[in-house]
Design a protein around this motif. Structure first.
Motif, PDB file in Angstrom:
ATOM      1  N   UNK A  27     -71.841  -8.857 -72.260  1.00 55.11           N
ATOM      2  CA  UNK A  27     -70.703  -9.571 -71.834  1.00 55.11           C
ATOM      3  C   UNK A  27     -70.039 -10.132 -73.134  1.00 55.11           C
ATOM      4  N   UNK A  28     -70.462 -10.484 -74.182  1.00 49.96           N
ATOM      5  CA  UNK A  28     -69.306 -10.854 -75.055  1.00 49.96           C
ATOM      6  C   UNK A  28     -68.749  -9.560 -75.479  1.00 49.96           C
ATOM      7  N   UNK A  29     -69.134  -8.367 -75.537  1.00 47.63           N
ATOM      8  CA  UNK A  29     -68.425  -7.295 -76.003  1.00 47.63           C
ATOM      9  C   UNK A  29     -67.370  -7.039 -75.027  1.00 47.63           C
ATOM     10  N   UNK A  30     -67.575  -7.058 -73.635  1.00 43.95           N
ATOM     11  CA  UNK A  30     -66.455  -6.925 -72.972  1.00 43.95           C
ATOM     12  C   UNK A  30     -65.335  -7.999 -72.770  1.00 43.95           C
ATOM     13  N   UNK A  31     -65.755  -9.185 -73.142  1.00 43.16           N
ATOM     14  CA  UNK A  31     -64.878 -10.491 -73.380  1.00 43.16           C
ATOM     15  C   UNK A  31     -64.065 -10.062 -74.542  1.00 43.16           C
ATOM     16  N   UNK A  32     -64.469  -9.547 -75.636  1.00 43.42           N
ATOM     17  CA  UNK A  32     -63.738  -9.319 -76.606  1.00 43.42           C
ATOM     18  C   UNK A  32     -62.630  -8.422 -76.067  1.00 43.42           C
ATOM     19  N   UNK A  33     -62.980  -7.060 -75.542  1.00 41.86           N
ATOM     20  CA  UNK A  33     -62.056  -6.119 -75.468  1.00 41.86           C
ATOM     21  C   UNK A  33     -61.102  -6.693 -74.310  1.00 41.86           C
ATOM     22  N   UNK A  34     -61.357  -7.548 -73.373  1.00 43.18           N
ATOM     23  CA  UNK A  34     -60.415  -8.043 -72.463  1.00 43.18           C
ATOM     24  C   UNK A  34     -59.403  -8.793 -73.268  1.00 43.18           C
ATOM     25  N   UNK A  35     -59.839 -10.050 -74.036  1.00 43.67           N
ATOM     26  CA  UNK A  35     -59.068 -10.705 -74.752  1.00 43.67           C
ATOM     27  C   UNK A  35     -57.896  -9.917 -75.709  1.00 43.67           C
ATOM     28  N   UNK A  36     -58.538  -8.949 -76.435  1.00 37.40           N
ATOM     29  CA  UNK A  36     -57.982  -8.161 -77.459  1.00 37.40           C
ATOM     30  C   UNK A  36     -57.071  -6.946 -76.582  1.00 37.40           C
ATOM     31  N   UNK A  37     -56.960  -6.842 -75.415  1.00 40.60           N
ATOM     32  CA  UNK A  37     -56.341  -5.970 -74.531  1.00 40.60           C
ATOM     33  C   UNK A  37     -56.589  -4.404 -75.327  1.00 40.60           C
ATOM     34  N   UNK A  38     -57.978  -4.196 -75.321  1.00 38.99           N
ATOM     35  CA  UNK A  38     -58.451  -2.829 -75.714  1.00 38.99           C
ATOM     36  C   UNK A  38     -59.035  -2.194 -74.820  1.00 38.99           C
ATOM     37  N   UNK A  39     -58.503  -0.914 -74.308  1.00 37.15           N
ATOM     38  CA  UNK A  39     -58.913   0.001 -73.165  1.00 37.15           C
ATOM     39  C   UNK A  39     -60.198   0.718 -74.070  1.00 37.15           C
ATOM     40  N   UNK A  40     -61.366   0.161 -73.560  1.00 34.61           N
ATOM     41  CA  UNK A  40     -62.564   0.754 -74.298  1.00 34.61           C
ATOM     42  C   UNK A  40     -62.748   1.949 -73.965  1.00 34.61           C
ATOM     43  N   UNK A  41     -62.343   2.737 -72.959  1.00 32.34           N
ATOM     44  CA  UNK A  41     -62.738   4.017 -72.695  1.00 32.34           C
ATOM     45  C   UNK A  41     -61.685   4.869 -73.208  1.00 32.34           C
ATOM     46  N   UNK A  42     -60.464   4.635 -73.946  1.00 36.60           N
ATOM     47  CA  UNK A  42     -59.304   5.206 -74.336  1.00 36.60           C
ATOM     48  C   UNK A  42     -59.630   5.703 -75.716  1.00 36.60           C
ATOM     49  N   UNK A  43     -59.916   6.819 -76.072  1.00 35.60           N
ATOM     50  CA  UNK A  43     -59.970   7.228 -77.352  1.00 35.60           C
ATOM     51  C   UNK A  43     -58.881   7.505 -77.887  1.00 35.60           C
ATOM     52  N   UNK A  44     -58.892   7.442 -79.555  1.00 33.24           N
ATOM     53  CA  UNK A  44     -57.725   7.757 -80.307  1.00 33.24           C
ATOM     54  C   UNK A  44     -57.843   9.350 -81.192  1.00 33.24           C
ATOM     55  N   UNK A  45     -56.498   9.726 -81.393  1.00 30.97           N
ATOM     56  CA  UNK A  45     -56.768  10.697 -82.378  1.00 30.97           C
ATOM     57  C   UNK A  45     -56.782   9.969 -83.631  1.00 30.97           C
ATOM     58  N   UNK A  46     -56.925  11.246 -84.843  1.00 29.74           N
ATOM     59  CA  UNK A  46     -57.275  10.530 -86.215  1.00 29.74           C
ATOM     60  C   UNK A  46     -56.303   9.761 -86.657  1.00 29.74           C
ATOM     61  N   UNK A  47     -55.252   9.955 -86.410  1.00 30.99           N
ATOM     62  CA  UNK A  47     -53.851   9.205 -86.825  1.00 30.99           C
ATOM     63  C   UNK A  47     -53.812   7.731 -86.382  1.00 30.99           C
ATOM     64  N   UNK A  48     -53.697   7.825 -85.129  1.00 32.12           N
ATOM     65  CA  UNK A  48     -53.783   6.382 -84.512  1.00 32.12           C
ATOM     66  C   UNK A  48     -55.160   5.552 -84.731  1.00 32.12           C
ATOM     67  N   UNK A  49     -56.189   6.253 -85.042  1.00 28.19           N
ATOM     68  CA  UNK A  49     -57.399   5.395 -85.398  1.00 28.19           C
ATOM     69  C   UNK A  49     -57.148   4.876 -86.903  1.00 28.19           C
TER      70      UNK A  49
END
Lengths: 581, 191
Positions: free
Chosen positions: A44-66
């Motif tokens: 639950x804490x993990x999902x809360x952090x993503x929500x507060x940070x506006x992180x789309x957890x299922x959206x991966x990055x290419x190496x430059x964005x990473x």
């Protein structure tokens, strides 16, 4: 080494290797986004952090964005550490009333803790408020370690995947590392350390009445002893686990409140190598062939044991200049013997040498004895461990991505020698990967040697030296090597809290961290795009004893070519001087 | 780059609070409840007065007390508010002169003792606060302490034996003697 020392060494490695597979497997689950037994607690804490940070957890990055995400996060962390030190005089939780840290020292410490180096120009108990120790030091210990591990996970995905440009999501890797791996381990270790006597309190420093009054350097009579305390255990736990190494107290883990017993020493020493060693298994698991992970772990361990043997032998032999005075340096059941300068009686020689070898191998940099007072060859082992590129276990994450760069070079050179197309884990190794791997190998050599040259040639560099002769050169070489390897240990006689060293070492720590992490991500990104080539008759297997020996050879040769001339001017000359008399 | 700024700021804030405030507070709470003495510095009290910590050494140079390791802290030795090692290198003449000064003091306080001196008694500890000496170093000082107090060697020897702390769990670390605890026991002892 008496039988007790042997037994402790074997016990250490047995426990370490027993933990590699379970922890490595667990971390593989964490980085592959799978459920773990800790999900009910932290999910639950993990999902809360993503929500507060506006992180789309299922959206991966290419190496430059990473890489951009990693850099933005680390630079913000650096600024936060700087600001906390400059403002601590106005902030709460400062029972000793420490004022702002100087600008150059704050810069140095900010880079140092953000980059997972944890080099310390300051003395903790005389400089930092409890708030700074917690919000700046402890918090960065967690996130800088998680940064390194995240970068490794991304690079491994590049090896494991094919024909994609996605290598993971930095925010997810960062969050899952802190929540599922570092926090639970640090929590358990912290409490175990308190049980041994590591302090964990918010009270101000304690005062004791001395049994025997003494006079200080100015002739004043001193009747009390001020005992520095603080919330140390929670910070020490993560500083050991995250290959950070920055002590709560000035003398780090030789301080009895930071490392009170042989058992606390064992736990802290185990924590130095625990995650770096287990990550080898994580790597093998994630690329679908655990033999690859064991092969790398074996290569690391062979180098480690060989250099530890040199270190403990030279320390147990002791200092002939001391023996000549009628001093008993023979080891016995009741006498630790050897070179005890800078060492604590409860640890003795063998445990101190084991720690010194582990902390320099693993880019941890914490100490339980003073490296500056080691015999010349003991100090040489410690420096050379750093010179090998911090890949013998190495820092959490950074050690293995550094080692993978060496493996890529080993594969490439072997391929050239026998006329095969170099490939690693089914991926063709081409010019781009070689360029990036070469950066990872050569940048620390460059910064260490150029930095040392500037240090020995300028009055500002020379004036900080404590010990005369070649040992003074070693102090400067050690400082720039430590910064270049993001290690953080020191020949601490060098007064590094000066504008020159604070600035120069700060710049080098920054370069050595991020100019290595970014090429590692670039390798991951480039390999992820490639097709997988099925193994054929011409494929060089990379899990065999032959390849392990070859990788060791490449690591040793690069380390020796880069640094033997410098080492000859420092510890080697000093060794000849000490034993010629 | 700017799209990463928001998660960077918010995650930095969350992790700073979580690992920099919540985590140390939780560890402190449990530590103070379960291990109150250890968490507060393993303090020793006599008649309501704090006389030191079990884990932190104190300076002794009176012949009637056992002496500990050399301490390089300043301005006074065993300054537990500012820990420090000597950081003297193996080829530094200052290292040998510090050892020589200690040897002379030991020999002057007990001229009859010509045994070689255990190395931990003439070298500085890493922390400058080492509470321990080796068993060999304690035995070396028995005769001096006994004669300074007018007791027999056997009485002091017996006290030393009571204060030998063996290897932890029988195999970890080195056997040792806590100097402050031994000296407190000497002061309490009625021959």
């Amino acid at each position: 080494m008496n039988p007790y020392n042997w037994f402790q060494l074997i016990f250490y490695f047995v426990v370490l290797f027993l933990l590699v597979k379970p922890l490595g497997l667990f971390m593989a689950h964490v980085y592959q986004g799978e459920r773990t037994f800790l999900d009910p607690v932290f999910g639950p804490l993990e999902r809360l952090i993503y929500r507060l940070g506006g992180v789309r957890a299922d959206e991966e990055m290419n190496w430059k964005v990473y890489a951009i995400a990693l850099m933005v996060f680390n630079v913000l962390g650096l600024l936060a550490v700087y600001a906390l030190q400059r403002l601590q005089g106005f902030l709460p939780l400062n029972p000793q009333g420490f004022s702002a840290v100087s600008p150059d020292s704050s810069w140095n410490t900010a880079v140092s803790f953000a980059s997972n180096t944890n080099w310390q120009g300051y003395g903790g108990e005389t400089t930092m408020s409890y708030l700074t120790q917690m919000l700046a030091m402890t918090a960065q210990n967690f996130v800088s370690a998680a940064t390194g591990m995240a970068a490794l996970a991304a690079m491994i995905r590049g090896l494991a995947r094919h024909t994609t440009d996605k290598i993971g999501n930095f925010w997810v890797d960062l969050t899952r590392t802190v929540l599922y791996i570092l926090l639970p381990l640090a929590f358990m270790l912290g409490l175990a350390l308190v049980s041994q006597g590591v302090v964990q309190t918010f009270s101000q420093y304690q005062t004791a009445t001395l049994l025997q009054p003494i006079t200080d350097a100015s002739g004043k009579t001193v009747t009390t002893q001020t005992l520095a305390v603080g919330p140390a255990a929670s910070q020490i736990a993560i500083k050991q686990l995250g290959t950070n190494g920055g002590g709560f107290f000035n003398v780090n883990s030789s301080h009895p409140f930071e490392n009170p017993t042989p058992f606390s020493n064992f736990l802290e020493m185990l924590s130095i190598l625990l995650i770096p060693a287990a990550l080898c298994y994580t790597f093998g698991k994630m690329v679908g062939d655990t033999r690859q992970g064991w092969a790398i772990l074996t290569a690391m361990t062979v180098i480690f044991v060989a250099l530890f043997a040199v270190n403990v032998w030279t320390e147990q032999t002791g200092n002939p200049a001391i023996a000549k005075l009628g001093v008993d340096i023979q080891q016995s059941d009741i006498n630790p013997g050897g070179n005890m300068e800078g060492k604590e009686v409860r640890f003795g020689v063998a445990n101190s040498a084991l720690w010194a070898t582990a902390t320099t191998a693993a880019s941890n940099g914490s100490v339980d004895s003073m490296h500056d007072s080691y015999m010349p060859l003991g100090g040489l082992v410690e420096m050379w461990m750093i010179h090998l590129g911090e890949v013998v276990y190495g820092g959490v994450g950074s050690g293995l991505y550094g080692m993978l760069a060496f493996v890529i070079v080993a594969v490439f050179v072997a391929g050239l020698m026998v006329g095969r197309t170099p490939e690693y884990l089914g991926k063709k190794i081409e010019a781009y990967e070689m360029k990036m791997a070469s950066l990872i190998l050569l940048i620390p050599v460059f910064t260490a040697l150029v930095g040392t040259a500037i240090g020995v040639l300028t009055p500002a560099g020379q004036s900080s030296v404590l010990n005369p002769g070649p040992h003074g050169f070693s102090e400067i070489l050690y400082a720039f090597s430590s910064a270049s390897g993001n290690n953080g240990s020191a020949f601490a006689g060098l007064n590094a809290n000066t504008p020159f060293y604070n600035t120069a070492l700060g710049i080098i720590m920054f370069i050595a961290r991020y100019w290595l992490a970014i090429p590692a991500l670039a390798i991951g990104g480039s390999l992820a795009r490639k097709k997988k080539v099925p193994a054929g008759a011409g494929t060089l297997p990379t899990h065999t004893p032959l390849f392990i020996a070859w990788t060791i050879g490449v690591v040793i040769i690069v380390g020796a070519l880069g640094f033997l001339p410098a080492l000859a001017l420092g510890p080697i000359v000093e060794h000849l001087m000490v034993f010629a008399q | 780059m700017f799209s990463q700024l928001k998660p960077a700021l918010i995650l930095l804030l969350i992790f700073t609070v979580l690992t920099g405030i919540v985590y140390p507070l939780v560890v402190t709470g449990i530590a103070q409840a379960v291990f109150p003495s250890q968490a507060s510095g393993s303090l020793m009290t006599q008649n309501g007065k704090v006389v030191g910590s079990q884990l932190i050494g104190q300076q002794f140079d009176d012949p009637k007390d056992f002496w500990g390791r050399l301490s390089a802290t300043s301005p006074e030795p065993y300054n537990a508010a500012s820990s420090s090692g000597s950081n003297l290198g193996p080829s530094n003449p200052a290292l040998t002169s510090a050892a020589e000064a200690r040897i002379q003091a030991l020999r002057a306080a007990d001229p009859s003792n010509t045994a070689p001196i255990p190395v931990d008694l003439v070298t500085a500890s890493g922390s400058g606060l080492d509470p321990d000496i080796s068993v060999a170093s304690a035995l070396y000082q028995v005769h001096r302490v006994a004669s300074a107090r007018g007791w027999s060697d056997a009485e002091v020897q017996a006290l030393v034996n009571q204060h030998i702390e063996g290897r932890q769990f029988g195999f970890l670390g080195e056997p040792r003697v806590n100097v402050l605890e031994l000296n407190l026991a000497l002061d309490d002892y009625k021959p």
